[in-house]
Design an enzyme around this catalytic site. Structure first.
Site, PDB file in Angstrom:
ATOM      1  CB  SER A 167      43.333  39.157  50.797  1.00  0.00           C
ATOM      2  OG  SER A 167      44.065  40.157  50.140  1.00  0.00           O
ATOM      3  CG  ASP A 169      44.347  38.100  47.341  1.00  0.00           C
ATOM      4  OD1 ASP A 169      43.264  37.581  47.657  1.00  0.00           O
ATOM      5  OD2 ASP A 169      44.795  39.125  47.884  1.00  0.00           O
TER       6      ASP A 169
END
Length: 624
Positions: free
Chosen positions: A367, A481
């Site tokens: 991320s 993610d």
């Protein structure tokens, strides 16, 4: 280098090998063993016997090196280790008569002494005292194996160098590599001329008598020096010396000019990939510019399956140090976790690492961590990364394009275009430092490691926060993610061969300030029920900047819920990390982008003391 003396009495050497191993046995036993044993030779890569195969003769390794592997029912390796000179091989099958318990193969040209089972058992019955001695040896080796082979990782000690570069350039490259290797031990460089000079007296022997002494020549090199480089002249045919040197190597280095044709090394084109599949293949590209990598690394990587590749520049010692540590299994890896705006704390940690001159050889990120680790892989410092990240995140307010929440709270158009423009056409293979971005493959419910292709795509996939940013779809696969499954990807670095790992967790566990703010959205007289929607919308308005609404707290809740699911994986990462830094970002929100200065300072202050206390394990060669 000392001249290597070569005896012309192989049968005496065989006797001495047995005497070294069984020094407490009567000479009559040793003579009988010698008279009934057989000398055998294995070419590097050849299998002595396979797991579960028949056979119960006893073997003694006289010279060379063997490796054993035991596999589980699913085919995965569950135990691996190496045999060195004088080790006994196959003792359990000798005693029990059962099938072989492991696969044993040569990783060097090797000489063995084979004792047929009936001869071995006959001697044991005839000389009871020998049974006790051999049983003791077997017991000691079994005990040592349980201790020494736990967590065994093969380490390269011998290297073949293949290159079409001019001799003066190649000499300078070897000099650069030598400066690094000397920090970890002694080394020597052997070419064909040296080999022929040192073995010339063996040419008068018959091949069956010459072979064991050539094997001992290489064994003695490895005994005398910590590392050996075999320098192969690039020709259009492979000589006997070249084949032998390649078989003796743990790693083959293909050194090329980054601007050269991928087929520039003749030897590479004629080597059979299947013959040397057990050997590490490493590509080294010599870059003409100390700041910019020549695009198109993928052209060279398509030539064969390389285990790893490195970019080096003659005037940048840091690139040669990175190469050296990588070849020796001593790479220092930095793993950066996800956490939205909290990721700016990573730059504070990076600043502390720079202050103590701790190098970074490979990076991984999830991320927000995928963005900051990408900047590091591009060669940016902490200060340079700060300016670029600030321009990327702060100035553009990328997550303010709200939409009807069908797939996410934002459309993702502004965010995607910003990433594409920022990282442009950069390919992961063209980064100075090996880079791994982590995303979650939602289509197959597994962790995905992005280690090649477009950098912007890897980062876009890794930062696709479910419910906040739309998923990223590439070749029909849906990516979200990476924090869903692995928010601090230190394990990825370990799997990619890192020797030491520094992991940084900026997520935090407790959010007192944010949770207090959430209370304003609920009816205090009716727990669990939200207030009137008009009141909720009013809470989102920033009256100081009427045109800049606050990010809905639903996004914060979604992110926190998602990242919480990877805590078990983070605990595993903490165990395998040599330095695990957890930055206390509790009082910062995941979307507090304008707090970047304070987050950077927090990262620095929270890590500097730990880094100072642990820096020796990363800088001292004897501790690496």
């Amino acid at each position: 280098m000392k001249r290597i003396r070569i005896s012309k009495h192989p049968h005496l050497a065989q006797y001495l090998t047995l005497a070294d191993l069984f020094k407490n046995l009567p000479h009559t036993v040793l003579r009988e063993l010698k008279e009934n044993t057989v000398r055998e030779f294995l070419v590097g890569g050849e299998v002595l016997f396979a797991e579960n195969s028949d056979g119960n003769d006893l073997y003694i390794l006289a010279a060379g090196k063997l490796r054993y592997e035991k596999r589980g029912s699913d085919g995965s390796v569950r135990d691996v280790g190496e045999f060195k000179r004088l080790d006994i091989i196959g003792e359990l099958s000798l005693i029990t008569g059962e099938k072989r318990s492991a696969t044993v193969k040569a990783i060097r040209d090797s000489e063995l002494i084979r004792v047929p089972r009936d001869i071995a058992l006959s001697i044991l019955l005839k000389y009871p005292e020998s049974l006790l001695q051999i049983t003791k040896i077997i017991a000691e080796r079994l005990a040592n194996a349980k201790t020494e082979n736990k967590g065994f990782v093969p380490v390269s000690r011998t290297f073949s160098i293949l290159s079409a570069l001019p001799k003066d350039c190649l000499d300078e490259i070897i000099h650069k590599m030598g400066l690094v290797f000397l920090r970890y031990g002694s080394f020597c460089v052997v070419d064909e001329t040296f080999f022929l000079e040192r073995t010339s007296e063996l040419q008068t022997l018959e091949e069956k008598d010459r072979e064991p002494w050539i094997i001992r020549f290489f064994s003695q090199l490895e005994a005398e020096f910590d590392y050996v480089f075999y320098l192969l002249e690039d020709k259009k045919d492979v000589s006997a010396w070249m084949r032998r040197a390649l078989r003796q190597s743990d790693t083959i280095l293909y050194i090329k000019d980054a601007n050269s044709d991928p087929n520039c090394i003749h030897l590479e084109s004629i080597l059979d990939p299947k013959q040397f599949k057990e050997i590490n293949h490493v590509l080294v590209l010599l870059q003409p510019d100390p700041l910019v990598v020549v695009p198109g690394t993928i052209r060279h990587l398509h030539k064969r399956k390389f285990n790893r590749h490195y970019h080096v520049h003659l005037d940048r010692l840091d690139t040669w140090e990175r190469l050296g540590r990588g070849l020796l299994g001593k790479s220092i890896g930095l793993s950066l976790g996800g956490g939205g705006a909290k990721g700016f704390a990573h730059l504070g940690v990076l600043s502390a690492l720079e202050e103590h001159q701790i190098p970074i050889d490979m990076v991984s990120g999830t991320s927000a961590g995928s963005i900051f680790s990408a900047l590091i892989a591009m060669g940016e410092t902490s200060s340079g990364s700060k300016e670029k990240a600030k321009a990327f995140w702060i100035s553009k307010d990328l997550l303010n394009e709200y939409t009807v929440p069908v797939l996410s709270l934002t459309t993702g158009k502004k965010y995607t275009e910003a990433i594409r423009q920022f990282f442009g056409s950069i390919q992961i293979e063209d980064l100075w430092i090996p880079y791994y971005a982590i995303s979650t493959d939602l289509s197959h419910s597994e962790i995905h490691v992005h280690d090649k292709g477009d950098l912007w795509k890897a980062i876009r996939a890794s930062t696709s926060i479910p419910g906040v940013v739309p998923p990223f779809i590439d070749d029909g696969v849906v990516y979200v993610d990476g924090g869903v499954l692995d928010n601090v990807p230190g394990i990825t670095l370990k799997e990619r061969g890192a020797g030491k790992i520094i992991s940084v967790d900026v997520f935090g566990d407790i959010y007192p300030d944010q949770d207090k703010e959430l209370c304003t959205y609920f009816d205090q007289t009716n727990p669990g029920v939200m207030t009137n929607p008009l009141i909720q919308i009013t809470n989102l308005i920033n009256f100081n900047e009427i045109l800049r609404p606050k990010f809905p707290p639903i996004g914060d809740i979604i992110i926190r819920s998602i990242l919480a699911s990877s805590r078990d994986r983070i605990r595993q990462t903490e165990k395998i990390s040599d330095l695990f830094l957890q930055i206390p970002t509790n009082n910062f929100g995941l979307l507090d982008w304008f707090a970047y200065e304070r987050l950077m300072e927090l990262g620095y202050v929270s890590s500097i003391d730990k880094i100072k206390r642990n820096k020796e394990k990363f800088l001292n060669p004897s501790l690496q």
